[in-house]
Design a protein around this motif. Structure first.
Motif, PDB file in Angstrom:
ATOM      1  N   GLN A 105       0.435 -48.886 -39.498  1.00 25.23           N
ATOM      2  CA  GLN A 105      -0.892 -49.398 -39.153  1.00 25.23           C
ATOM      3  C   GLN A 105      -1.879 -48.972 -40.229  1.00 25.23           C
ATOM      4  O   GLN A 105      -2.044 -47.789 -40.499  1.00 25.23           O
ATOM      5  CB  GLN A 105      -1.341 -48.870 -37.794  1.00 25.23           C
ATOM      6  CG  GLN A 105      -2.693 -49.395 -37.373  1.00 25.23           C
ATOM      7  CD  GLN A 105      -3.106 -48.888 -36.007  1.00 25.23           C
ATOM      8  OE1 GLN A 105      -2.305 -48.378 -35.251  1.00 25.23           O
ATOM      9  NE2 GLN A 105      -4.373 -49.036 -35.719  1.00 25.23           N
ATOM     10  N   THR A 106      -2.534 -49.940 -40.863  1.00 26.11           N
ATOM     11  CA  THR A 106      -3.490 -49.643 -41.925  1.00 26.11           C
ATOM     12  C   THR A 106      -4.915 -50.030 -41.553  1.00 26.11           C
ATOM     13  O   THR A 106      -5.845 -49.649 -42.246  1.00 26.11           O
ATOM     14  CB  THR A 106      -3.116 -50.389 -43.220  1.00 26.11           C
ATOM     15  OG1 THR A 106      -3.053 -51.781 -42.944  1.00 26.11           O
ATOM     16  CG2 THR A 106      -1.782 -49.905 -43.749  1.00 26.11           C
ATOM     17  N   GLY A 107      -5.087 -50.775 -40.487  1.00 28.26           N
ATOM     18  CA  GLY A 107      -6.411 -51.198 -40.064  1.00 28.26           C
ATOM     19  C   GLY A 107      -6.777 -50.633 -38.709  1.00 28.26           C
ATOM     20  O   GLY A 107      -5.913 -50.330 -37.889  1.00 28.26           O
ATOM     21  N   SER A 108      -8.065 -50.516 -38.483  1.00 31.10           N
ATOM     22  CA  SER A 108      -8.555 -49.966 -37.232  1.00 31.10           C
ATOM     23  C   SER A 108      -8.690 -51.053 -36.161  1.00 31.10           C
ATOM     24  O   SER A 108      -9.112 -52.165 -36.466  1.00 31.10           O
ATOM     25  CB  SER A 108      -9.922 -49.327 -37.462  1.00 31.10           C
ATOM     26  OG  SER A 108     -10.482 -48.912 -36.255  1.00 31.10           O
TER      27      SER A 108
ATOM     28  N   ILE B 181     -10.872 -51.003 -33.911  1.00 29.93           N
ATOM     29  CA  ILE B 181     -12.262 -51.042 -33.480  1.00 29.93           C
ATOM     30  C   ILE B 181     -12.843 -52.419 -33.786  1.00 29.93           C
ATOM     31  O   ILE B 181     -12.616 -52.980 -34.850  1.00 29.93           O
ATOM     32  CB  ILE B 181     -13.079 -49.942 -34.185  1.00 29.93           C
ATOM     33  CG1 ILE B 181     -12.568 -48.572 -33.763  1.00 29.93           C
ATOM     34  CG2 ILE B 181     -14.570 -50.089 -33.891  1.00 29.93           C
ATOM     35  CD1 ILE B 181     -13.182 -47.421 -34.532  1.00 29.93           C
TER      36      ILE B 181
ATOM     37  N   ARG C 286      -5.514 -55.452 -29.722  1.00 28.87           N
ATOM     38  CA  ARG C 286      -5.294 -54.035 -29.403  1.00 28.87           C
ATOM     39  C   ARG C 286      -4.011 -53.866 -28.598  1.00 28.87           C
ATOM     40  O   ARG C 286      -3.226 -52.954 -28.833  1.00 28.87           O
ATOM     41  CB  ARG C 286      -6.464 -53.478 -28.609  1.00 28.87           C
ATOM     42  CG  ARG C 286      -7.729 -53.346 -29.399  1.00 28.87           C
ATOM     43  CD  ARG C 286      -8.825 -52.764 -28.542  1.00 28.87           C
ATOM     44  NE  ARG C 286     -10.107 -52.876 -29.214  1.00 28.87           N
ATOM     45  CZ  ARG C 286     -11.172 -52.193 -28.873  1.00 28.87           C
ATOM     46  NH1 ARG C 286     -11.128 -51.376 -27.843  1.00 28.87           N
ATOM     47  NH2 ARG C 286     -12.287 -52.330 -29.531  1.00 28.87           N
TER      48      ARG C 286
ATOM     49  N   ASN D  42      -0.884 -46.776 -32.336  1.00 26.54           N
ATOM     50  CA  ASN D  42      -2.158 -46.501 -31.690  1.00 26.54           C
ATOM     51  C   ASN D  42      -3.090 -45.678 -32.562  1.00 26.54           C
ATOM     52  O   ASN D  42      -4.214 -45.422 -32.178  1.00 26.54           O
ATOM     53  CB  ASN D  42      -1.949 -45.800 -30.340  1.00 26.54           C
ATOM     54  CG  ASN D  42      -1.193 -44.506 -30.478  1.00 26.54           C
ATOM     55  OD1 ASN D  42      -0.756 -44.140 -31.558  1.00 26.54           O
ATOM     56  ND2 ASN D  42      -1.025 -43.809 -29.370  1.00 26.54           N
ATOM     57  N   LYS D  43      -2.631 -45.247 -33.735  1.00 25.00           N
ATOM     58  CA  LYS D  43      -3.463 -44.453 -34.630  1.00 25.00           C
ATOM     59  C   LYS D  43      -3.288 -44.958 -36.057  1.00 25.00           C
ATOM     60  O   LYS D  43      -2.222 -45.478 -36.422  1.00 25.00           O
ATOM     61  CB  LYS D  43      -3.078 -42.977 -34.577  1.00 25.00           C
ATOM     62  CG  LYS D  43      -3.351 -42.330 -33.242  1.00 25.00           C
ATOM     63  CD  LYS D  43      -3.012 -40.867 -33.277  1.00 25.00           C
ATOM     64  CE  LYS D  43      -3.296 -40.255 -31.906  1.00 25.00           C
ATOM     65  NZ  LYS D  43      -2.927 -38.851 -31.861  1.00 25.00           N
ATOM     66  N   MET D  44      -4.317 -44.784 -36.846  1.00 27.51           N
ATOM     67  CA  MET D  44      -4.267 -45.185 -38.248  1.00 27.51           C
ATOM     68  C   MET D  44      -3.151 -44.429 -38.976  1.00 27.51           C
ATOM     69  O   MET D  44      -2.935 -43.248 -38.732  1.00 27.51           O
ATOM     70  CB  MET D  44      -5.609 -44.890 -38.925  1.00 27.51           C
ATOM     71  CG  MET D  44      -6.749 -45.734 -38.427  1.00 27.51           C
ATOM     72  SD  MET D  44      -6.684 -47.391 -39.062  1.00 27.51           S
ATOM     73  CE  MET D  44      -7.004 -47.086 -40.773  1.00 27.51           C
ATOM     74  N   HIS D  45      -2.451 -45.121 -39.849  1.00 33.88           N
ATOM     75  CA  HIS D  45      -1.398 -44.580 -40.718  1.00 33.88           C
ATOM     76  C   HIS D  45      -0.171 -44.098 -39.953  1.00 33.88           C
ATOM     77  O   HIS D  45       0.653 -43.375 -40.502  1.00 33.88           O
ATOM     78  CB  HIS D  45      -1.946 -43.465 -41.614  1.00 33.88           C
ATOM     79  CG  HIS D  45      -3.162 -43.885 -42.372  1.00 33.88           C
ATOM     80  ND1 HIS D  45      -3.136 -44.853 -43.350  1.00 33.88           N
ATOM     81  CD2 HIS D  45      -4.453 -43.515 -42.264  1.00 33.88           C
ATOM     82  CE1 HIS D  45      -4.348 -45.039 -43.829  1.00 33.88           C
ATOM     83  NE2 HIS D  45      -5.180 -44.241 -43.174  1.00 33.88           N
TER      84      HIS D  45
ATOM     85  N   MET E  74      -3.796 -55.939 -40.063  1.00 28.99           N
ATOM     86  CA  MET E  74      -3.958 -54.509 -39.798  1.00 28.99           C
ATOM     87  C   MET E  74      -2.682 -53.724 -40.058  1.00 28.99           C
ATOM     88  O   MET E  74      -2.605 -52.542 -39.739  1.00 28.99           O
ATOM     89  CB  MET E  74      -4.389 -54.274 -38.344  1.00 28.99           C
ATOM     90  CG  MET E  74      -5.760 -54.780 -38.018  1.00 28.99           C
ATOM     91  SD  MET E  74      -6.289 -54.261 -36.381  1.00 28.99           S
ATOM     92  CE  MET E  74      -5.411 -55.429 -35.345  1.00 28.99           C
TER      93      MET E  74
END
Length: 58
Positions: A8-11, A13, A20, A29-32, A53
Motif C-alpha cells: 500500500q503506497t497511498g492513503s 483518507i 477503503r 490497512n496501513k501505509m507501506h 494506491m
C-alpha cells in the motif's frame, strides 16, 4: 498457485468507503504494509479498483 506481493503506497483518507473496504479485503490497512496473496481473478479485480494506491510485484 502463483502469488502477488502488494504494497500500500497511498492513503485511504478522503477515499470512498468502497475503496477503503477493498483495501481491508486485500489485508491492507496501513501505509507501506506489504501482503502476499494468491493471484486469482477476484484479487486482480480488487487490485484494479484501488491500483492508484498500490504497488504490485509479481
Amino acid at each position: 498457485m502463483a502469488t502477488i506481493k502488494i504494497t500500500q503506497t497511498g492513503s485511504p483518507i478522503r477515499r470512498t468507503s468502497d475503496q477503503r473496504a477493498t483495501l481491508v479485503g486485500l489485508g491492507l490497512n496501513k501505509m507501506h504494509k506489504t501482503v502476499e496473496i494468491n493471484d486469482t481473478p477476484e484479487v486482480r479485480g480488487m487490485i484494479r479498483k484501488v491500483a492508484h494506491m498500490l504497488n504490485v510485484e509479481g
